[in-house]
Enzyme design. Structure first.
Site, PDB file in Angstrom:
ATOM      1  N   GLY A  12       0.049   7.100  -4.730  1.00 21.64           N
ATOM      2  CA  GLY A  12      -0.882   7.704  -4.001  1.00 21.64           C
ATOM      3  C   GLY A  12      -2.055   8.030  -4.760  1.00 21.64           C
ATOM      4  O   GLY A  12      -2.864   8.812  -4.625  1.00 21.64           O
ATOM      5  N   ASN A  14      -4.841   6.469  -5.492  1.00 24.24           N
ATOM      6  CA  ASN A  14      -6.012   5.838  -4.945  1.00 24.24           C
ATOM      7  C   ASN A  14      -6.248   6.791  -3.570  1.00 24.24           C
ATOM      8  O   ASN A  14      -7.322   7.341  -3.277  1.00 24.24           O
ATOM      9  CB  ASN A  14      -5.738   4.403  -4.336  1.00 24.24           C
ATOM     10  N   ARG A  66      11.433  -6.512  12.267  1.00 23.99           N
ATOM     11  CA  ARG A  66       9.972  -6.487  11.903  1.00 23.99           C
ATOM     12  C   ARG A  66       9.173  -6.615  12.938  1.00 23.99           C
ATOM     13  O   ARG A  66       8.155  -5.568  12.920  1.00 23.99           O
ATOM     14  CB  ARG A  66       9.869  -7.775  10.974  1.00 23.99           C
ATOM     15  N   ASN A 108      -8.763  -3.432   1.484  1.00 29.98           N
ATOM     16  CA  ASN A 108      -7.702  -3.483   0.459  1.00 29.98           C
ATOM     17  C   ASN A 108      -8.001  -3.202  -1.106  1.00 29.98           C
ATOM     18  O   ASN A 108      -9.072  -3.886  -1.353  1.00 29.98           O
ATOM     19  CB  ASN A 108      -6.640  -4.713   0.445  1.00 29.98           C
ATOM     20  N   HIS A 110      -6.881  -4.139  -4.766  1.00 27.50           N
ATOM     21  CA  HIS A 110      -6.247  -5.264  -5.638  1.00 27.50           C
ATOM     22  C   HIS A 110      -6.329  -4.959  -6.988  1.00 27.50           C
ATOM     23  O   HIS A 110      -7.638  -5.032  -7.436  1.00 27.50           O
ATOM     24  CB  HIS A 110      -6.154  -6.461  -5.106  1.00 27.50           C
ATOM     25  N   ASP A 147      -7.882 -10.347   5.583  1.00 25.31           N
ATOM     26  CA  ASP A 147      -7.843 -11.221   6.844  1.00 25.31           C
ATOM     27  C   ASP A 147      -6.578 -11.712   6.901  1.00 25.31           C
ATOM     28  O   ASP A 147      -5.588 -11.062   6.392  1.00 25.31           O
ATOM     29  CB  ASP A 147      -8.709 -12.460   6.438  1.00 25.31           C
ATOM     30  N   GLY A 149      -4.696 -14.029   5.407  1.00 17.32           N
ATOM     31  CA  GLY A 149      -4.308 -14.506   4.117  1.00 17.32           C
ATOM     32  C   GLY A 149      -3.752 -13.407   3.287  1.00 17.32           C
ATOM     33  O   GLY A 149      -3.727 -12.262   3.673  1.00 17.32           O
ATOM     34  N   ASP A 151      -4.700 -11.647   0.026  1.00 17.75           N
ATOM     35  CA  ASP A 151      -5.865 -11.354  -0.587  1.00 17.75           C
ATOM     36  C   ASP A 151      -6.846 -12.212  -0.834  1.00 17.75           C
ATOM     37  O   ASP A 151      -7.393 -12.523  -1.837  1.00 17.75           O
ATOM     38  CB  ASP A 151      -5.010 -11.328  -2.222  1.00 17.75           C
TER      39      ASP A 151
HETATM   40  C1  GAR Z   1      -2.696   0.320  -7.279  1.00 17.21           C
HETATM   41  O1  GAR Z   1      -2.709  -0.015  -8.326  1.00 17.21           O
HETATM   42  C2  GAR Z   1      -3.121  -0.790  -6.477  1.00 17.21           C
HETATM   43  O2  GAR Z   1      -4.195  -1.564  -6.593  1.00 17.21           O
HETATM   44  C3  GAR Z   1      -1.891  -1.590  -6.089  1.00 17.21           C
HETATM   45  O3  GAR Z   1      -0.972  -0.748  -6.034  1.00 17.21           O
HETATM   46  C4  GAR Z   1      -1.116   0.466  -6.847  1.00 17.21           C
HETATM   47  C5  GAR Z   1      -0.946   1.705  -5.896  1.00 17.21           C
HETATM   48  O4  GAR Z   1      -1.180   2.983  -6.660  1.00 17.21           O
HETATM   49  N1  GAR Z   1      -1.744  -2.418  -5.088  1.00 17.21           N
HETATM   50  C6  GAR Z   1      -1.411  -3.753  -4.961  1.00 17.21           C
HETATM   51  O5  GAR Z   1      -1.088  -4.264  -5.904  1.00 17.21           O
HETATM   52  C7  GAR Z   1      -1.802  -4.569  -3.765  1.00 17.21           C
HETATM   53  N2  GAR Z   1      -1.427  -5.803  -3.839  1.00 17.21           N
HETATM   54  P1  GAR Z   1      -1.364   4.034  -6.014  1.00 17.21           P
HETATM   55  O6  GAR Z   1      -0.145   4.562  -5.014  1.00 17.21           O
HETATM   56  O7  GAR Z   1      -1.265   5.160  -7.245  1.00 17.21           O
HETATM   57  O8  GAR Z   1      -2.608   4.285  -5.363  1.00 17.21           O
END
Ligand code: GAR
Length: 212
Positions: A12, A14, A66, A108, A110, A147, A149, A151
């Site tokens: 977490g 982010n 699911r 999102n 990435h 969307d 897909g 990414d």
């Molecule tokens: C982050 O680096 C994020 O960009 C990545 O997971 C990590 C989560 O870290 N997300 C992906 O790879 C999505 N495809 P966090 O829990 O410390 O925020």
């Protein structure tokens, strides 16, 4: 006031960047209405507790299939009154029904410069392993709308980060988080809260002022 549901699966950091940006007014006119995790016991939930934010666990393990999990996920987000859903390291596939219900309202983050090192199987450290294996000199992060897909949705912001010769997947991951992710994710949320993000087909226009 924009209500933001933040979906998490792990540490977490982010989520923390969003909490901090709201506290120091880097993000204005937005509040977190829900922190939702698909995993119990992750540190992201502790961050939510410390910040006194409402949180919930919706775990696939608690549902027979699911389909039922997907329904519960959508119901939890709807109940929170979210205007915007932010995937902050949320590693579950977003159900089609939710993508439709929140068209251009799911963000999102990435950890690469899309379209490099993205799509199915590219998440977390795997992205940085692939970037190092390919020998790229620059990587970075991307904030995009979700969307149907993986990414593939409209890109809102990207930030490039240098790859250093001595990098390991972990050191590159941390530099990309510090220099890119923790900046552009809050920035994108603020732009949306200010009404400055216009989706035009597959691309995004950042407006100088709301509606302009
Ligand atoms: C982050 O680096 C994020 O960009 C990545 O997971 C990590 C989560 O870290 N997300 C992906 O790879 C999505 N495809 P966090 O829990 O410390 O925020």
């Amino acid at each position: 006031m924009l209500n933001v549901a933040v979906l998490v699966s792990g540490g977490g950091t982010n989520l923390q960047a969003i909490i901090d940006a709201i506290a120091d007014h880097t993000i204005q006119d937005a509040r977190i209405c829900l922190v939702l995790s698909n995993n119990r016991g992750v540190y992201a939930l502790e961050r939510a507790r410390k910040a006194k934010l409402p949180s919930r666990v919706v775990s696939p393990a608690d549902f027979p299939d699911r389909e039922k999990f997907n329904e519960a996920l959508l119901a939890a987000v709807k109940e929170s009154g979210a205007d915007l859903v932010v995937l902050a390291g949320f590693l579950c596939v977003i159900p089609e029904k939710m993508v439709r219900a929140y068209e251009n309202r799911i963000l999102n983050i990435h950890p690469s410069l899309i379209p490099a090192f993205c799509g199915k199987g590219y998440y977390g450290l795997k992205v940085h392993e692939a970037a190092l294996a390919r020998g790229v000199r620059i990587s970075g992060a991307t904030v995009h709308f979700v969307d149907s897909g993986t990414d593939t949705g409209p890109i809102i912001l990207q930030k490039a980060v240098e790859v250093l010769p001595e990098d390991t997947p972990k050191s590159l991951q941390l530099r990309i988080m510090e220099q890119a992710e923790w900046k552009i994710l809050p920035q994108a949320i603020d732009l949306i809260a200010q009404g400055r993000v216009a989706v035009e087909g597959r691309s995004v226009r950042i407006l100088q002022q709301a509606g302009a």
